[in-house]
Design an enzyme around this catalytic site. Structure first.
Site: not given
Length: 438
Positions: A60, A63-64, A140
């Site tokens: 994840h 991905e950022h 997040e």
């Protein structure tokens, strides 16, 4: 003509095309000439289940970082270029895949394809950018998990449902492991998994296979295949719970009482022939919104729940999951709601699905599939998701016919096999005593 044949005709009318580049990139083209628009999705066959041990959430995080830029397209340039060309974009990470999405006018497809090809092999980021983005991901997690009691409960339930398997670890990662992300770990992960022989490029829209092949060759053809990618990714074999697990959480931030129950089951890629389709239809019958049997029982007839639903989590590679959930009506206790859910699932396991239930489910499901075929985004997601999880194009296109072949006996068999209480994980969320008093 049966509904299944109508659904098959809808798919075949699209004339889905498949080809591979020499470097291993799989390309799917779904022509749709009704509007001068194109949707591009690039699916990498890597997700949170591939995170290195002790570095959960790395997929994840990468991905950022994919939006941090390259030498040709510095940080912020990707978003500016897509916006300047009137397009939209997004990305997401799941257990087995990471996907990137752009939707633009058809004549701007070369622009966004060049952007994706560039960052497949030329990603650059500094130590400061890693630190900054690490803080973004931590925030997040705080906002979406730490401050959301239901998300906390679901993390605990997944850990109990898939002990020892990466599916039991949250996609976003554990907080203390996110804090330890390093540039070196991110670079190693990116170089290992972001390669053409680990990706599926799906183009749907006002295009032809020939022009997509030419664009793909021009943009991706020179990118070398990864030589460190494992031909077969071996993950731990998870043992299903051997006795019922109940996880209770009291939290002052919780609203009404919630009861959830999970069962581990095969996924479409891992199931025996016909099992996944039977599980899929069973859960559509049971949890298909206000028409579902669970909703009618708990909400309409017994008036114990304000709402009820669930579903079959299907596109996972190694295993799937059945989920049942309900929110208690005013004045109903967790014990009352859990007992009602237990009774309903026991009846389902003993064979409460009728031929009429099955016929309605098939009709609505296949009709929904036909309607979804009118959406470029839906089609790109449908093919990309299942292909990157391990199915073949032939298997995907045969899905409507396989759904049409499911019988009541098939559903009774999977219900008896997989709705075993000893394999279940139940989660109960309720307000704390302090919040109830308030």
């Amino acid at each position: 003509m049966s509904e299944a044949l109508s659904a098959e005709d809808s798919v075949s009318a699209r004339k889905v095309h498949e080809f591979f580049l020499d470097n291993g990139l799989q390309v799917i083209v779904i022509p749709d000439h009704r509007a001068p628009v194109a949707t591009q999705m690039l699916w990498y066959k890597v997700g949170s289940a591939d995170d290195p041990k002790g570095i959960s959430g790395l997929a994840h995080f990468v991905e950022h970082l994919m939006f941090k830029g390259t030498e040709a397209n510095p940080p912020g340039q990707f978003a500016k270029v897509v916006a300047r060309n009137g397009g939209e974009f997004n990305a997401f990470t799941r257990n087995d895949v990471t996907a990137y999405f752009e939707r633009v006018a058809r004549d701007r497809l070369p622009t966004v394809m060049a952007l994706e090809a560039d960052r497949m092999s030329n990603l650059r980021f500094s130590d400061d950018e890693v630190k900054s983005e690490r803080n973004v991901v931590l925030e997040e997690r705080r906002s979406r998990v730490e401050n959301a009691p239901n998300a906390i409960l679901q993390e605990r339930m997944m850990a109990a449902l898939f002990p020892g398997h990466p599916y039991g670890i949250p996609v976003i990662g554990w907080y203390e492991e996110i804090e330890g992300f390093s540039p070196e770990a991110a670079v190693a992960f990116y170089k290992r998994y972001y390669a053409p022989n680990n990706a599926v490029l799906v183009i749907a829209g006002d295009v032809t296979p020939d022009e997509v092949r030419k664009l793909a060759e021009e943009n991706f053809g020179s990118i070398p295949a990864s030589e460190t990618l494992e031909p077969v990714r071996v993950r731990p074999v998870t043992a299903a719970p051997s006795e019922p697990v109940v996880i209770q959480l009291a939290d002052p931030r919780a609203g009404r009482i919630t009861v959830q129950r999970y069962f581990p089951v095969p996924s479409y890629p891992s199931a025996k022939p016909g099992e996944a389709e039977a599980l899929d239809l069973m859960m559509r019958i049971v949890t298909g919104g206000a028409a579902g049997k669970l909703y009618r029982r708990l909400v309409v007839e017994e008036k114990l729940a304000a709402t009820a639903g669930g579903g079959y989590v299907r596109p996972l590679r190694d295993a799937g999951m059945l989920a049942f959930d309900a929110i208690a009506a005013e004045g109903v206790t967790a014990e009352q709601l859990e007992e009602a859910m237990t009774r309903f699932i026991a009846e389902l396991r003993q064979g409460s699905v009728t031929q009429a239930d099955l016929d309605r489910a098939k009709s609505s499901y296949l009709a929904q599939f036909v309607y979804a075929a009118d959406s470029q985004d839906e089609l790109a997601g449908h093919y990309g998701g299942f292909l990157s999880a391990g199915l073949t194009l032939d298997q995907i296109e045969a899905w409507p016919a396989r759904i049409d072949e499911v019988t009541v006996a098939d559903i009774e068999k999977v219900a008896a096999t997989y709705l075993d209480p000893a394999r279940s994980v139940t989660g109960i969320l309720e307000p704390s005593a302090e919040s109830l008093a308030a």
